[in-house]
Design a protein around this motif. Sequence first.
Motif, PDB file in Angstrom:
ATOM      1  N   TYR A   1       0.815  -1.221   0.000  1.00  0.00           N
ATOM      2  CA  TYR A   1       0.000   0.000   0.000  1.00  0.00           C
ATOM      3  C   TYR A   1       0.849   1.272   0.000  1.00  0.00           C
ATOM      4  O   TYR A   1       0.307   2.367  -0.134  1.00  0.00           O
ATOM      5  N   LYS A   2       2.151   1.137   0.171  1.00  0.00           N
ATOM      6  CA  LYS A   2       2.992   2.312   0.384  1.00  0.00           C
ATOM      7  C   LYS A   2       3.270   3.116  -0.877  1.00  0.00           C
ATOM      8  O   LYS A   2       3.644   4.280  -0.794  1.00  0.00           O
ATOM      9  N   GLY A   3       3.145   2.501  -2.047  1.00  0.00           N
ATOM     10  CA  GLY A   3       3.375   3.256  -3.272  1.00  0.00           C
ATOM     11  C   GLY A   3       4.076   2.436  -4.333  1.00  0.00           C
ATOM     12  O   GLY A   3       4.266   1.217  -4.196  1.00  0.00           O
ATOM     13  N   THR A   4       4.471   3.106  -5.406  1.00  0.00           N
ATOM     14  CA  THR A   4       5.107   2.454  -6.543  1.00  0.00           C
ATOM     15  C   THR A   4       6.401   1.766  -6.131  1.00  0.00           C
ATOM     16  O   THR A   4       7.255   2.372  -5.484  1.00  0.00           O
TER      17      THR A   4
ATOM     18  N   ARG B   1       7.024  -0.255  -3.904  1.00  0.00           N
ATOM     19  CA  ARG B   1       7.222  -0.450  -2.471  1.00  0.00           C
ATOM     20  C   ARG B   1       6.666  -1.804  -2.052  1.00  0.00           C
ATOM     21  O   ARG B   1       5.727  -2.322  -2.648  1.00  0.00           O
TER      22      ARG B   1
ATOM     23  N   CYS C   1       4.643   3.218 -14.364  1.00  0.00           N
ATOM     24  CA  CYS C   1       3.473   3.662 -13.599  1.00  0.00           C
ATOM     25  C   CYS C   1       2.261   2.790 -13.932  1.00  0.00           C
ATOM     26  O   CYS C   1       1.401   2.564 -13.085  1.00  0.00           O
TER      27      CYS C   1
ATOM     28  N   ARG D   1       1.985  -0.102 -11.665  1.00  0.00           N
ATOM     29  CA  ARG D   1       1.409   0.239 -10.365  1.00  0.00           C
ATOM     30  C   ARG D   1      -0.109   0.367 -10.460  1.00  0.00           C
ATOM     31  O   ARG D   1      -0.843  -0.063  -9.565  1.00  0.00           O
TER      32      ARG D   1
END
Length: 417
Positions: A82-85, A87, A292, A295
């Motif tokens: 959930y932290k980001g691309t 991650r 991106c 993600r």
Amino acid sequence: MDAPSQSNQMQALVGALGSVIGYLGSEVAEKVLFERLMWPQRYYNDLTFSIFLKQGFLMTMGGPLHAAALATLDVFRDSGLYKGTRRGHMLGTAFLPSTNVTNFLRTDSDSRGIAKQSRNGFWVQVLKNIKDVPVKEHVPRIDRQPTNDLMHVRTRQPVHHLRFRLVSDIEPPGEHVICISEERTTLNVVLGIFLSELSAVISAVVAGARMRDWWLVPYLCIPLILKLLSVLVNVRRSGLESYLELQRSGSLSDSVVIEVQNPNHGFAVLEGPEPVIRQFFRHYGHPKRDTCGDRVREVFSILLIYLFVLIFPVGLVANLWMSTEVQYLWLAYQLYAILAMHIVRIFGWEGCGRTEERVAGHLRDKMEVWLYSTGGCTVGVNLRTTYVDQIKAGETMVQEIVRKHRPHDVLKSHATV
């Protein structure tokens, strides 16, 4: 008792019963259902008559799956997705389950006792699905140790010997070769998904055509719609490595022997060029996270699982406005879905149609399997399975395979590992 009161009592009874089966049924669902959702190309890669029946009657996802869905989302959260691309870690989640099995490079005296993780372990899963081979080969009876003049056999163990090779681009497949890929299976995937929700589609037709309750039709088809969406938004995955990538990983002319230790499923020895074998213990099948767009695919895939959290509660609340006849239909479908999950869980059919089962079936039938993917080298694999009646005999056989591979290598006992 007047009709409205009786109807209200029936609605209350159905609602209470729905709550009970929602609580008890959610405990039956396995998280592997969401692994199928995240990786449709792997789990819908075969279609035989047996698979047709299993997928058509036992693989629906319209039952109470909220507990399994929440547990799957918890793993995503704990793994940092959930932290980001880029991650967090995919391994060990529904995106890329881990086998939690170790392997040892037996032909290298320096690293023979060093355990390495098999990660997703494609061939570990294949060997778990190997049933008894048609011709059962046994080691000589001298390997059995008599006790009080009787033969005591506690367990019958298979010793699997997989041989790997790189297949030339100009080599034509022979009569005993089967080519398998996880990239050109769109038709199988879509057909398998439709089959898996056949019971839901039939219920939707009954609700619409016979009961004229049209709102229930799209509700029952939600799992089918979400599964089809998963084909569009599922993450891209790493395939087999190219010749140049394999060369950078090590020598392709030298052969090694790797032992996979998975005691519950017998002994497994993998022989061939180390880079060819190691790629299956590293990034083969790992989701790509380069752009991106990757993600975005991850996020959409996670959202699909969250929607499965809501399906059963929404149906339970909607019971308040259903007619009695429709309530019975909804309740019967939920009971059917729970029964199907019980059957799948008891008989271990959760991997129905997946690539590993397909490969295992062909290897069992003495076929050579050619595994290929776009841009990567084709890998040819064949299997020889021998059955032994003692664990010690299996250990001895593994050591003998290594001795034949490296006759001048001094082997250490497995007890030192």
